[in-house]
Design a protein around this motif. Structure first.
Motif, PDB file in Angstrom:
ATOM      1  N   ASP A  12      -3.129   5.447   2.413  1.00  0.00           N
ATOM      2  CA  ASP A  12      -2.492   4.466   1.532  1.00  0.00           C
ATOM      3  C   ASP A  12      -3.437   3.417   0.960  1.00  0.00           C
ATOM      4  OD1 ASP A  12      -0.077   5.722   2.000  1.00  0.00           O
ATOM      5  OD2 ASP A  12       0.516   4.355   3.620  1.00  0.00           O
ATOM      6  N   ASN A  13      -4.694   3.391   1.387  1.00  0.00           N
ATOM      7  CA  ASN A  13      -5.626   2.365   0.948  1.00  0.00           C
ATOM      8  C   ASN A  13      -6.154   2.675  -0.455  1.00  0.00           C
ATOM      9  OD1 ASN A  13      -7.988   0.762   0.503  1.00  0.00           O
ATOM     10  ND2 ASN A  13      -8.091   0.400   2.696  1.00  0.00           N
ATOM     11  N   PRO A  14      -5.850   1.834  -1.452  1.00  0.00           N
ATOM     12  CA  PRO A  14      -6.296   2.109  -2.819  1.00  0.00           C
ATOM     13  C   PRO A  14      -7.821   2.091  -2.982  1.00  0.00           C
ATOM     14  CG  PRO A  14      -5.293  -0.071  -2.679  1.00  0.00           C
ATOM     15  CD  PRO A  14      -5.090   0.594  -1.354  1.00  0.00           C
ATOM     16  N   LEU A  15      -8.534   1.388  -2.107  1.00  0.00           N
ATOM     17  CA  LEU A  15      -9.988   1.338  -2.199  1.00  0.00           C
ATOM     18  C   LEU A  15     -10.652   2.645  -1.759  1.00  0.00           C
ATOM     19  CD1 LEU A  15     -10.563  -2.244  -0.749  1.00  0.00           C
ATOM     20  CD2 LEU A  15     -10.574  -1.552  -3.152  1.00  0.00           C
ATOM     21  N   LEU A  16      -9.927   3.461  -0.990  1.00  0.00           N
ATOM     22  CA  LEU A  16     -10.503   4.695  -0.456  1.00  0.00           C
ATOM     23  C   LEU A  16     -10.095   5.949  -1.237  1.00  0.00           C
ATOM     24  CD1 LEU A  16      -9.962   3.979   3.354  1.00  0.00           C
ATOM     25  CD2 LEU A  16     -12.039   3.621   1.991  1.00  0.00           C
ATOM     26  N   ARG A  17      -9.160   5.804  -2.151  1.00  0.00           N
ATOM     27  CA  ARG A  17      -8.599   6.974  -2.844  1.00  0.00           C
ATOM     28  C   ARG A  17      -9.581   7.741  -3.706  1.00  0.00           C
ATOM     29  NH1 ARG A  17      -3.169   4.082  -4.297  1.00  0.00           N
ATOM     30  NH2 ARG A  17      -2.141   4.361  -2.307  1.00  0.00           N
ATOM     31  N   ASP A  18     -10.448   7.072  -4.407  1.00  0.00           N
ATOM     32  CA  ASP A  18     -11.307   7.732  -5.382  1.00  0.00           C
ATOM     33  C   ASP A  18     -12.764   7.867  -4.932  1.00  0.00           C
ATOM     34  OD1 ASP A  18      -9.184   8.076  -7.200  1.00  0.00           O
ATOM     35  OD2 ASP A  18      -9.415   6.024  -7.904  1.00  0.00           O
TER      36      ASP A  18
END
Length: 162
Positions: A12-18
């Motif tokens: 769920d962490n947006p910083l780790l998605r990409d």
């Protein structure tokens, strides 16, 4: 006491998605990251396609997360039977390994790390674990140890190493 990161927090962490890395968690909740090359991606796609064609009665899952005794490990490709999907659906991470888990070895992976992942997947119920190297080598492991071929692998080696 430090907070131990859970897999749902990673997902769920947006910083780790990409991030251009495969992410896993060790048993202490620490992130482990491995860079993936284009060749890694090509092998992952070739394996997924070959499994889909050879075993359409199940489901192919890329980047399949499995909760192990050493944290969440992520198989590059996995194959799950219809019975497995009926029982576990697409929960993240799986508490049991699908029938087949495949690791594609990156230059940053050590032999000890890969051997450990094979053991972890088998301990969590995988019937087979394939280890694929970018030099046209594929090793197959079952609970009996390393084998030359299996009913799942027949013909796939030739397809992915064209």
């Amino acid at each position: 006491m430090k907070h131990i990161m859970e897999w749902s927090e990673v997902v769920d962490n947006p910083l780790l998605r990409d991030l251009p890395f495969k992410i896993e968690l060790n048993k202490f909740g620490k992130l482990l990251m491995s860079p993936a090359s284009n060749n890694h991606g090509m092998l992952q796609g070739a394996l997924a396609g070959a499994l889909w064609n050879k075993h359409p009665e199940g489901r192919v899952i890329t980047v399949c997360s499995v909760q192990t005794s050493d944290g969440v490990k992520v198989a590059d490709v996995a194959w799950a039977s219809a019975a497995f999907i009926e029982e576990f659906g697409y929960t993240t991470p799986y508490i049991q390994a699908p029938e087949l888990c495949i690791e594609i070895v990156s230059p940053s992976n050590s032999k000890l790390e890969i051997s450990g992942k094979v053991d972890l997947y088998l301990a969590k119920g995988a019937q087979e674990v394939w280890v694929v190297y970018d030099n046209n080598v594929m090793e197959i492991f079952t609970y009996k140890g390393q084998v030359d071929e299996s009913p799942m692998s027949g013909g796939i080696r030739e397809q992915i190493f064209r």
